[in-house]
Design an enzyme around this catalytic site. Structure first.
Site, PDB file in Angstrom:
ATOM      1  N   TYR A  35       0.972  -1.167   0.266  1.00 43.84           N
ATOM      2  CA  TYR A  35      -0.113   0.117   0.134  1.00 43.84           C
ATOM      3  C   TYR A  35       0.856   1.631   0.056  1.00 43.84           C
ATOM      4  CZ  TYR A  35       1.069   0.830   4.936  1.00 43.84           C
ATOM      5  OH  TYR A  35       1.604   1.060   6.462  1.00 43.84           O
ATOM      6  N   HIS A 105      -1.160 -21.122   0.432  1.00 41.29           N
ATOM      7  CA  HIS A 105      -0.210 -20.415   0.431  1.00 41.29           C
ATOM      8  C   HIS A 105       1.068 -20.118  -0.743  1.00 41.29           C
ATOM      9  CE1 HIS A 105      -0.757 -21.034   4.792  1.00 41.29           C
ATOM     10  NE2 HIS A 105      -0.087 -20.817   5.459  1.00 41.29           N
ATOM     11  N   LYS A 149       6.629  -1.954   1.607  1.00 38.59           N
ATOM     12  CA  LYS A 149       5.309  -1.086   2.841  1.00 38.59           C
ATOM     13  C   LYS A 149       3.660  -2.350   2.399  1.00 38.59           C
ATOM     14  CE  LYS A 149       2.694   3.139   2.830  1.00 38.59           C
ATOM     15  NZ  LYS A 149       3.637   3.554   4.548  1.00 38.59           N
ATOM     16  N   GLU A 181      12.705   3.222  14.316  1.00 38.86           N
ATOM     17  CA  GLU A 181      11.590   4.546  13.287  1.00 38.86           C
ATOM     18  C   GLU A 181      10.548   4.595  14.286  1.00 38.86           C
ATOM     19  OE1 GLU A 181      10.230   2.996   9.653  1.00 38.86           O
ATOM     20  OE2 GLU A 181      10.303   1.119   9.876  1.00 38.86           O
ATOM     21  N   LEU A 205      11.033   1.609   6.979  1.00 40.94           N
ATOM     22  CA  LEU A 205      10.012   2.032   5.644  1.00 40.94           C
ATOM     23  C   LEU A 205      11.583   2.770   5.236  1.00 40.94           C
ATOM     24  CD1 LEU A 205       7.821   1.673   3.466  1.00 40.94           C
ATOM     25  CD2 LEU A 205       7.093   3.056   4.857  1.00 40.94           C
TER      26      LEU A 205
END
Length: 288
Positions: A35, A105, A149, A181, A205
């Site tokens: 996303y 899977h 992400k 982070e 990220l």
């Protein structure tokens, strides 16, 4: 926040109330997707190219083939702004999953990705930008590929919830005492005139705003040092701030109920905030 009525799904536009996905959807069942959240100012995307490029990097990392190239996706997202007559400050949420298929899977063959994007109003939070926020520290229990992400955000959600329960804005994550982070943002320490932040490794990220901040610091002559700092260093910091598409550049004035320096946003943080505002005003207009 109210969602705008028109949703983009695959290459079509439809009313959000008519959107239906099968229950066997890999994003829901496996978190098998990626996303992006893109900031919008006055109806224009900010750091648009950077977000699109990162989406494609994330797709490559999980072996997900998108049905568009970057130019085609940009055009679809620009149409979404126009079809919603959106001219305010807001954000776009864009999600791509591996698609709908019987649960297994192993990647399904011959299945198209499920893609959707929607827009919400999001005014700038001038109160937090001016006065700063509080944070807590929290152990980083995420996986080893945080540079992707992906939709696998449960550890982030749990950390953010703990911060909320302690009346704080964010959770600063750390591995063995080394700060990585935050639960939904990058974090920076200012010490002796330099900005310190964790290197852009697989453990964080690589934020689009983070990349912009590095550029701002260079333009301002402020050393930007990709060197991780520790939880112990936090309370010795001259300044602390975080960044994300929705939080912009937000000062942190206390951590674990301990005040940072004088408890006010510092001068370097303010310089970065000012550079962000100038850049946002210029770059957002370039997506028209």
């Amino acid at each position: 926040m109210t969602v705008y009525p028109i949703i983009m799904t695959q290459s079509k536009f439809t009313h959000k109330d008519s959107l239906r996905y099968p229950y066997e959807e890999r994003g829901m069942q496996f978190g098998d997707g990626i996303y992006e959240v893109i900031r919008i100012y006055q109806g224009n995307y900010y750091l648009f190219d950077e977000h699109i490029e990162r989406l494609f990097r994330s797709a490559d990392a999980i072996k997900l083939t998108l049905p568009y190239d970057q130019s085609e996706l940009r055009n679809l997202l620009l149409q979404l702004i126009k079809r919603n007559n959106m001219n305010k400050d807001g954000k776009l949420y864009l999600q791509v999953t591996r698609g709908s298929a019987p649960r297994d899977h192993i990647f399904p063959e011959g299945v198209l990705p499920n893609i959707y994007a929607y827009i919400q109003d999001q005014p700038r939070n001038l109160e937090t930008l001016e006065h700063g926020v509080s944070a807590i520290t929290h152990r980083d229990i995420r996986w080893e590929n945080c540079y992707i992400k992906s939709l696998n955000l449960l550890p982030n959600v749990m950390a953010k919830q703990e911060a909320n329960e302690k009346n704080s804005y964010e959770a600063i994550l750390h591995r063995n005492g080394i700060v990585t982070e935050c639960s939904s943002s990058n974090v920076y320490m200012v010490k002796d005139g330099s900005i310190y932040t964790h290197p852009a490794t697989n453990q964080i990220l690589h934020g689009c705003v983070r990349m912009a901040i590095e550029r701002f610091a260079d333009e301002l002559g402020i050393p930007f040092v990709e060197d991780a700092f520790s939880v112990e260093d936090i309370h010795l910091a001259d300044e602390l701030f975080l960044s994300s598409s929705t939080s912009e550049v937000t000062p942190i004035i206390s951590v674990d109920r301990v005040q940072i320096k004088d408890g006010k946003p510092g001068s370097i943080t303010k310089q970065i905030q000012e550079a962000y505002e100038v850049d946002a005003n210029i770059k957002a207009q370039q997506t028209i």
